[in-house]
Design a protein around this motif. Sequence first.
Motif, short mmCIF file in Angstrom:
data_model
loop_
_atom_site.label_atom_id
_atom_site.label_comp_id
_atom_site.label_asym_id
_atom_site.label_seq_id
_atom_site.Cartn_x
_atom_site.Cartn_y
_atom_site.Cartn_z
N GLU A 203 5.25 -2.86 -5.33
CA GLU A 203 5.04 -1.80 -6.72
C GLU A 203 3.50 -1.59 -6.54
N ILE A 204 3.20 -0.06 -6.50
CA ILE A 204 1.85 0.40 -6.20
C ILE A 204 1.01 0.73 -7.70
N GLU A 205 -0.20 0.33 -7.93
CA GLU A 205 -0.73 0.94 -9.06
C GLU A 205 -2.22 1.01 -8.48
N ASN A 206 -2.61 2.46 -8.90
CA ASN A 206 -3.96 2.66 -8.46
C ASN A 206 -4.79 1.95 -7.37
N GLY A 207 -3.86 2.36 -6.24
CA GLY A 207 -4.38 1.73 -5.06
C GLY A 207 -4.39 0.11 -4.84
N THR A 208 -3.35 -0.55 -5.36
CA THR A 208 -3.32 -2.05 -5.40
C THR A 208 -1.77 -2.38 -5.47
N LEU A 209 -1.69 -3.20 -4.58
CA LEU A 209 -0.25 -3.76 -4.55
C LEU A 209 -0.10 -4.92 -6.02
N ILE A 210 0.88 -4.57 -6.82
CA ILE A 210 0.66 -5.32 -8.04
C ILE A 210 1.60 -6.59 -8.21
N ASN A 211 2.43 -6.70 -7.29
CA ASN A 211 3.75 -7.43 -7.40
C ASN A 211 3.42 -8.60 -6.01
N ARG A 212 2.35 -8.61 -5.70
CA ARG A 212 2.10 -9.43 -4.26
C ARG A 212 2.86 -10.58 -4.07
N ASN B 298 0.05 7.02 0.57
CA ASN B 298 -1.16 6.61 1.50
C ASN B 298 -0.73 5.34 2.28
N ILE B 299 0.32 4.57 1.79
CA ILE B 299 0.63 3.45 2.62
C ILE B 299 1.31 3.95 4.09
N LEU B 300 2.33 5.10 3.82
CA LEU B 300 2.96 5.61 4.82
C LEU B 300 2.01 6.46 5.60
N GLU B 301 1.04 6.72 5.23
CA GLU B 301 -0.09 7.68 5.93
C GLU B 301 -0.72 6.42 7.04
N ALA B 302 -1.06 5.41 6.48
CA ALA B 302 -1.70 4.31 7.32
C ALA B 302 -0.89 3.90 8.01
N ILE B 303 0.56 3.98 7.79
CA ILE B 303 1.53 3.54 8.92
C ILE B 303 1.52 4.57 10.16
N SER B 304 1.60 5.82 9.66
CA SER B 304 1.52 6.72 10.77
C SER B 304 0.27 6.98 11.63
N PHE B 305 -1.02 6.39 11.09
CA PHE B 305 -2.10 6.26 12.01
C PHE B 305 -1.99 5.29 12.98
N VAL C 61 0.22 -4.99 12.93
CA VAL C 61 0.84 -5.49 14.02
C VAL C 61 2.18 -4.90 14.14
N PHE C 62 2.46 -4.55 15.21
CA PHE C 62 4.19 -4.40 15.51
C PHE C 62 4.72 -5.41 16.12
N GLU C 63 5.97 -5.85 15.69
CA GLU C 63 6.76 -6.90 16.29
C GLU C 63 8.12 -6.29 16.72
N ASN C 64 8.55 -6.65 18.11
CA ASN C 64 9.62 -6.06 18.53
C ASN C 64 10.65 -7.31 18.22
N ASP C 65 12.10 -6.68 18.35
CA ASP C 65 13.22 -8.08 18.49
C ASP C 65 12.80 -9.20 19.16
N LEU C 66 12.16 -9.14 20.40
CA LEU C 66 11.89 -10.12 21.31
C LEU C 66 10.53 -11.00 20.66
N GLU D 60 -6.55 -4.23 1.40
CA GLU D 60 -5.41 -4.62 1.12
C GLU D 60 -4.31 -5.03 2.15
N GLU D 61 -3.81 -6.13 2.09
CA GLU D 61 -2.81 -6.53 3.23
C GLU D 61 -1.68 -6.76 2.77
N ILE D 62 -0.81 -6.08 3.68
CA ILE D 62 0.62 -6.05 3.19
C ILE D 62 1.81 -6.50 4.16
N ILE D 63 2.51 -7.47 4.05
CA ILE D 63 3.59 -7.92 5.09
C ILE D 63 4.81 -7.36 4.93
N PHE D 64 5.37 -6.56 5.73
CA PHE D 64 6.36 -5.65 5.60
C PHE D 64 7.73 -6.32 5.99
N ASN D 65 8.87 -5.88 5.28
CA ASN D 65 10.13 -6.21 5.79
C ASN D 65 10.54 -5.63 7.07
#
Lengths: 396, 202
Positions: A377-386, A31-38, A66-71, A10-15
């Motif tokens: 929107e997450i359903e069964n381990g998949t992003l369904i509104n990609r 699980n998505i939050l957990e992955a972010i915490s890792f 990938v973490f991106e800062n203001d700069l 799964e690849e997700i681009i966050f806001n």
Amino acid sequence: MRNFRNYGEEEIIFNGKFNFISGNNGQGKTNILEAISFSALGKSFLGASETDCVKFGKEEFLIESVFENDLENMDKITVGYNSIARLKAIYKNKEKVSAFSSEIFGRYPMVILSPKSLDITHGNPSDRRRFFDILISQASRLYLDYLKELVKILKQKNALLKNYTVLKKYAKAEFTDMLNSYNEKLSDISSKIIFKRINFLKEFEKYFEKNFSFLSSEGHKSRITYYSEIFETELNGSEETSIDDIKECMSRVLNEKSEEEISRAVSLAGPQRDDYIFRLKKRDGDYFDIKHFASQGEHKTCIVALKLSEYDYLKHKKSTDPILLLDDVLSELDESRVSSIISHLKDYGQIFLTTTDKGYLENLKVFYGEEEISVFEIENGTLINRHEAHRHKIEN
Amino acid sequence: MQSTSDALDTLIEEFSKLPQIGRKTAQRLAMYITRLPKEEVEKFAGALIETKDKIRFCRICFNITEDDTCRICRSDKRNRNVICVVEEPQDVFALEKTNEYKGLYHVLHGIISPLDGIGPDDIRIKELIERLNENEGAHIEELILALNPTVEGETTILYLSKLLRHLDIKITRIARGIPIGSDIELADEVTLARAMEGRVTV
């Protein structure tokens, strides 16, 4: 991410502002939050073992972020774990790093509010110490090193007591000199740790009082005090204490406890047994202990205030907006409290919120522009509104 | 991983028992040996045996020597009123390289660590006390404790200072702090904090 929990690939681009993650229970929102915490902390914020995070039937998981800062400076963090070799590896910009190196630890400050956060006021002293130890360590590397040294000294001291009392090793005089040596070292490191904790509370208090007053509709007040057996009273940070004063108290208590420590073959005094007490004051009353006497609602107000203060403190110390993870808080913490947070969410940086209630989105749209919210929107381990979720990013 | 020769496997096995040598390095070393001329290998094997046969510990300071006492203890150029206590013989080599220290040594061969089952009786502390009492003709004025700044090293220092407090000997420990030639900004926070604690008047 690959093979993490119930996700395949799964690849997700966050806001950069608000990420609204919805779905029914058990679909994989947390699980998505957990992955972010890792990625940010090198471990699961739920305290789960890495092996549990590997997808059923697979051997390893991989999280690339990938973490991106203001700069627009980017850091690429890769966390991989193999459950056969029981090996975890973390790479930062392709260089291997340890989770405790200053390249990771405290570099991407993160505040997490989840139903589990209630353990802090409800749970054992160890839950509270862990929360504050992690918080103070993120601001002070020295404090983290003090804690590591404390652990080493206690291990040695406990081994010494066991060798003497249980295994009947060492002559008496020899043992006494050794025990005194460890106690001297223990007093030294304990005084440094307790001094840091008290000074931390002094600084933290102003954030906590402010946030608690903001959340409490009844005009209640709350404060956090430090409890250690070595002092006569609880400390709230306003007292003038020096490291030397604390060291003296600690040495005295170690002397008093020495006999009992020897007969029970275990360490009985030190900052590893101290506690933080959350106290609440209603209009005219005295401060009382939240753990034992507060209502569920009061507990929750306290936790939310604590987490907002954690945010303010880290933001001040790190001069950057921490990432805020809100896991299933709409159902667990009651809505009026959450609404009062949401009302000034604009002041916060990047936010991730999971909920089963998709309708809540309407409440948020009052505060955010269309570009500032992404819905996943997450359903069964998949992003369904990609397509919809990534629309803005792609258009940009 | 098995090679196609039992002898080679045994050699790899033996190499990998050495400190700091992992399986892969052991393999590389063993392969290197197979390519050496026979007389080189004999020299190498001979050196191992000879070291083991000849090396023993100095009767006085327990440093490494081939005789009853070591060169340092026998020398008449050394200051016999000062003893520097170290954990291992290699610490003596390190201090000798400075050419600054003119006193004698005492090698403990370990450090107190209850976790590893090492108590005062398991290292050369008894011998140190005997040495301080006997004096060997000279009065010991100063005992320098040059132990590693670990939890074990520090508690051993505290233990020795308690054990020896009744003797009329000045007990010192070496300073901890910023390495010479490096920048303060590069030092880690614990080192800096320690350096602050150990500050001296100028």
